[in-house]
Scaffold this motif. Structure first.
Motif, PDB file in Angstrom:
ATOM      1  N   SER A  58       0.836  -1.210   0.000  1.00  0.00           N
ATOM      2  CA  SER A  58       0.000   0.000   0.000  1.00  0.00           C
ATOM      3  C   SER A  58       0.866   1.252   0.000  1.00  0.00           C
ATOM      4  O   SER A  58       0.547   2.240  -0.685  1.00  0.00           O
ATOM      5  CB  SER A  58      -0.921  -0.002   1.218  1.00  0.00           C
ATOM      6  OG  SER A  58      -1.824  -1.090   1.171  1.00  0.00           O
ATOM      7  N   GLN A  87      -2.503   5.794   4.004  1.00  0.00           N
ATOM      8  CA  GLN A  87      -3.700   5.373   4.732  1.00  0.00           C
ATOM      9  C   GLN A  87      -4.863   5.148   3.769  1.00  0.00           C
ATOM     10  O   GLN A  87      -5.619   4.172   3.899  1.00  0.00           O
ATOM     11  CB  GLN A  87      -4.075   6.432   5.767  1.00  0.00           C
ATOM     12  CG  GLN A  87      -5.293   6.069   6.617  1.00  0.00           C
ATOM     13  CD  GLN A  87      -5.653   7.164   7.597  1.00  0.00           C
ATOM     14  OE1 GLN A  87      -5.702   8.335   7.258  1.00  0.00           O
ATOM     15  NE2 GLN A  87      -5.881   6.783   8.836  1.00  0.00           N
ATOM     16  N   LYS A  88      -4.992   6.025   2.787  1.00  0.00           N
ATOM     17  CA  LYS A  88      -6.059   5.873   1.791  1.00  0.00           C
ATOM     18  C   LYS A  88      -5.852   4.594   0.977  1.00  0.00           C
ATOM     19  O   LYS A  88      -6.811   3.855   0.700  1.00  0.00           O
ATOM     20  CB  LYS A  88      -6.082   7.089   0.883  1.00  0.00           C
ATOM     21  CG  LYS A  88      -7.239   7.134  -0.086  1.00  0.00           C
ATOM     22  CD  LYS A  88      -8.557   7.370   0.615  1.00  0.00           C
ATOM     23  CE  LYS A  88      -8.665   8.757   1.195  1.00  0.00           C
ATOM     24  NZ  LYS A  88     -10.023   9.039   1.736  1.00  0.00           N
ATOM     25  N   THR A  90      -4.340   1.917   1.940  1.00  0.00           N
ATOM     26  CA  THR A  90      -4.625   0.776   2.804  1.00  0.00           C
ATOM     27  C   THR A  90      -6.122   0.499   2.846  1.00  0.00           C
ATOM     28  O   THR A  90      -6.561  -0.663   2.820  1.00  0.00           O
ATOM     29  CB  THR A  90      -4.102   1.042   4.224  1.00  0.00           C
ATOM     30  OG1 THR A  90      -2.678   1.227   4.176  1.00  0.00           O
ATOM     31  CG2 THR A  90      -4.399  -0.123   5.152  1.00  0.00           C
ATOM     32  N   GLN A  91      -6.923   1.551   2.885  1.00  0.00           N
ATOM     33  CA  GLN A  91      -8.377   1.383   2.848  1.00  0.00           C
ATOM     34  C   GLN A  91      -8.824   0.755   1.533  1.00  0.00           C
ATOM     35  O   GLN A  91      -9.690  -0.128   1.515  1.00  0.00           O
ATOM     36  CB  GLN A  91      -9.057   2.732   3.052  1.00  0.00           C
ATOM     37  CG  GLN A  91      -8.810   3.346   4.418  1.00  0.00           C
ATOM     38  CD  GLN A  91      -9.300   4.793   4.502  1.00  0.00           C
ATOM     39  OE1 GLN A  91      -9.760   5.361   3.506  1.00  0.00           O
ATOM     40  NE2 GLN A  91      -9.184   5.396   5.673  1.00  0.00           N
ATOM     41  N   ILE A  92      -8.227   1.211   0.443  1.00  0.00           N
ATOM     42  CA  ILE A  92      -8.595   0.683  -0.875  1.00  0.00           C
ATOM     43  C   ILE A  92      -8.194  -0.785  -0.997  1.00  0.00           C
ATOM     44  O   ILE A  92      -8.950  -1.606  -1.545  1.00  0.00           O
ATOM     45  CB  ILE A  92      -7.928   1.524  -1.981  1.00  0.00           C
ATOM     46  CG1 ILE A  92      -8.502   2.949  -1.986  1.00  0.00           C
ATOM     47  CG2 ILE A  92      -8.093   0.867  -3.345  1.00  0.00           C
ATOM     48  CD1 ILE A  92      -7.749   3.921  -2.857  1.00  0.00           C
ATOM     49  N   LYS A  93      -7.032  -1.123  -0.473  1.00  0.00           N
ATOM     50  CA  LYS A  93      -6.564  -2.515  -0.499  1.00  0.00           C
ATOM     51  C   LYS A  93      -7.561  -3.455   0.163  1.00  0.00           C
ATOM     52  O   LYS A  93      -7.726  -4.614  -0.255  1.00  0.00           O
ATOM     53  CB  LYS A  93      -5.197  -2.585   0.184  1.00  0.00           C
ATOM     54  CG  LYS A  93      -4.655  -3.967   0.474  1.00  0.00           C
ATOM     55  CD  LYS A  93      -4.995  -4.452   1.887  1.00  0.00           C
ATOM     56  CE  LYS A  93      -4.454  -3.537   2.953  1.00  0.00           C
ATOM     57  NZ  LYS A  93      -4.849  -4.017   4.312  1.00  0.00           N
ATOM     58  N   ASN A  94      -8.258  -2.967   1.162  1.00  0.00           N
ATOM     59  CA  ASN A  94      -9.221  -3.820   1.878  1.00  0.00           C
ATOM     60  C   ASN A  94     -10.416  -4.223   1.023  1.00  0.00           C
ATOM     61  O   ASN A  94     -11.142  -5.162   1.375  1.00  0.00           O
ATOM     62  CB  ASN A  94      -9.714  -3.104   3.139  1.00  0.00           C
ATOM     63  CG  ASN A  94      -8.630  -2.974   4.195  1.00  0.00           C
ATOM     64  OD1 ASN A  94      -7.669  -3.741   4.212  1.00  0.00           O
ATOM     65  ND2 ASN A  94      -8.774  -1.999   5.076  1.00  0.00           N
ATOM     66  N   GLU A 114     -16.312   0.510  -4.793  1.00  0.00           N
ATOM     67  CA  GLU A 114     -15.983   1.041  -3.469  1.00  0.00           C
ATOM     68  C   GLU A 114     -14.559   1.592  -3.422  1.00  0.00           C
ATOM     69  O   GLU A 114     -14.302   2.625  -2.788  1.00  0.00           O
ATOM     70  CB  GLU A 114     -16.145  -0.054  -2.407  1.00  0.00           C
ATOM     71  CG  GLU A 114     -17.557  -0.567  -2.236  1.00  0.00           C
ATOM     72  CD  GLU A 114     -17.924  -1.652  -3.240  1.00  0.00           C
ATOM     73  OE1 GLU A 114     -19.071  -2.145  -3.166  1.00  0.00           O
ATOM     74  OE2 GLU A 114     -17.086  -2.003  -4.092  1.00  0.00           O
ATOM     75  N   GLY A 115     -13.638   0.911  -4.094  1.00  0.00           N
ATOM     76  CA  GLY A 115     -12.256   1.381  -4.130  1.00  0.00           C
ATOM     77  C   GLY A 115     -12.137   2.707  -4.852  1.00  0.00           C
ATOM     78  O   GLY A 115     -11.443   3.622  -4.390  1.00  0.00           O
ATOM     79  N   THR A 118     -13.468   5.518  -2.767  1.00  0.00           N
ATOM     80  CA  THR A 118     -12.576   5.871  -1.661  1.00  0.00           C
ATOM     81  C   THR A 118     -11.476   6.818  -2.114  1.00  0.00           C
ATOM     82  O   THR A 118     -11.095   7.748  -1.388  1.00  0.00           O
ATOM     83  CB  THR A 118     -11.963   4.599  -1.051  1.00  0.00           C
ATOM     84  OG1 THR A 118     -13.016   3.785  -0.532  1.00  0.00           O
ATOM     85  CG2 THR A 118     -10.998   4.928   0.073  1.00  0.00           C
TER      86      THR A 118
END
Length: 249
Positions: A58, A87-88, A90-94, A114-115, A118
């Motif tokens: 990430s 941080q953004k 990392t959210q997208i990776k989820n 969703e990615g 984000t």
């Protein structure tokens, strides 16, 4: 943890002691924690290794994005932009629901609605948020990257900082492949206008469509200037400038 007393104040590590300054004063503690070798090999730390691998991926994706827009970001950024972009990412990776744990990645996450949602709206300068600066509606042409702001009246539609006399508007069309790390960008000409009550439609058209694979990312840059004796100077060295991802496809 112990408090260090005496005339000599130390900071750093000596043998197995670490000296550091905190709000309580100068403190000292013994070195501890798990060894690097154990983390790398002990089955008990498999989750730790997986999390570390995904975080590293990430962070690399965040660096790729920042590098792709570097020529614009140097004019509109804050001192924590690197950590915020990571941080953004990392959210997208989820949002990667297909890769095994430890191999989830931004490229797969950005393939989801969703990615993309984000990443859309990311401000590179946390001190200047697009939604708090530009109040006029605008459209983005996903085929050409053209951004159109109909009937923009700067004095009414822009929340400009004290001392600003002019604004510059520009945009860019990026193609970023977070899997291969390939990237390309095309810029629009810059539109510079006085902050007054004149109403006009502003159109920002990139020079072309970038080649390559990956995600289409569209960014808008708003810069503030102060004119003195016919010369425009960046206001507060760009502290109020906005750089925002306005669309992702």
């Amino acid at each position: 943890m112990a408090k260090l007393k005496g005339i000599i104040k130390l900071e750093g590590t000596l043998d197995n002691l670490t000296f550091y300054k905190a709000k309580e004063g100068y403190l000292v503690k013994t070195k501890g924690g798990v060894s690097k070798e154990r983390i790398q090999n002990d089955p008990a730390f498999e989750r730790t290794r997986e999390n570390g691998s995904e975080f590293g991926s990430s962070a690399s994706s965040g660096k790729l994005l920042r590098t792709s827009v570097r020529n614009l970001m140097i004019r509109a950024k804050d001192n924590r932009v690197s950590s915020r972009v990571t941080q953004k990412m990392t959210q997208i990776k989820n949002f990667d629901t297909t890769s095994v744990r430890g191999q989830r990645n931004v490229a797969t996450g950005l393939a989801t609605p969703e990615g993309k949602a984000t990443l859309k709206g990311l401000d590179f300068n946390n001190r200047a948020i697009l939604s708090a600066v530009l109040f006029a509606p605008f459209t983005v042409d996903g085929a050409t990257g053209e951004i159109t702001i109909p009937n923009l009246t700067p004095a009414n539609d822009i929340a400009y900082p004290s001392g600003a006399t002019h604004i510059s508007l520009s945009s860019a069309f990026l193609k970023v492949d977070f899997d291969t790390t390939d990237n390309a960008i095309e810029y629009s000409p810059t539109v510079n206008i006085p902050i007054d009550s004149t109403s006009a439609t502003q159109t920002l058209t990139p020079a072309g469509v970038p080649t390559g694979t990956g995600n289409d990312i569209f960014v808008l840059l708003v810069e503030f200037f102060q004119e003195i004796n016919g010369v425009q100077y960046p206001l507060k060295n760009g502290a109020y400038n906005v750089l925002n991802i306005v669309e992702v496809a």
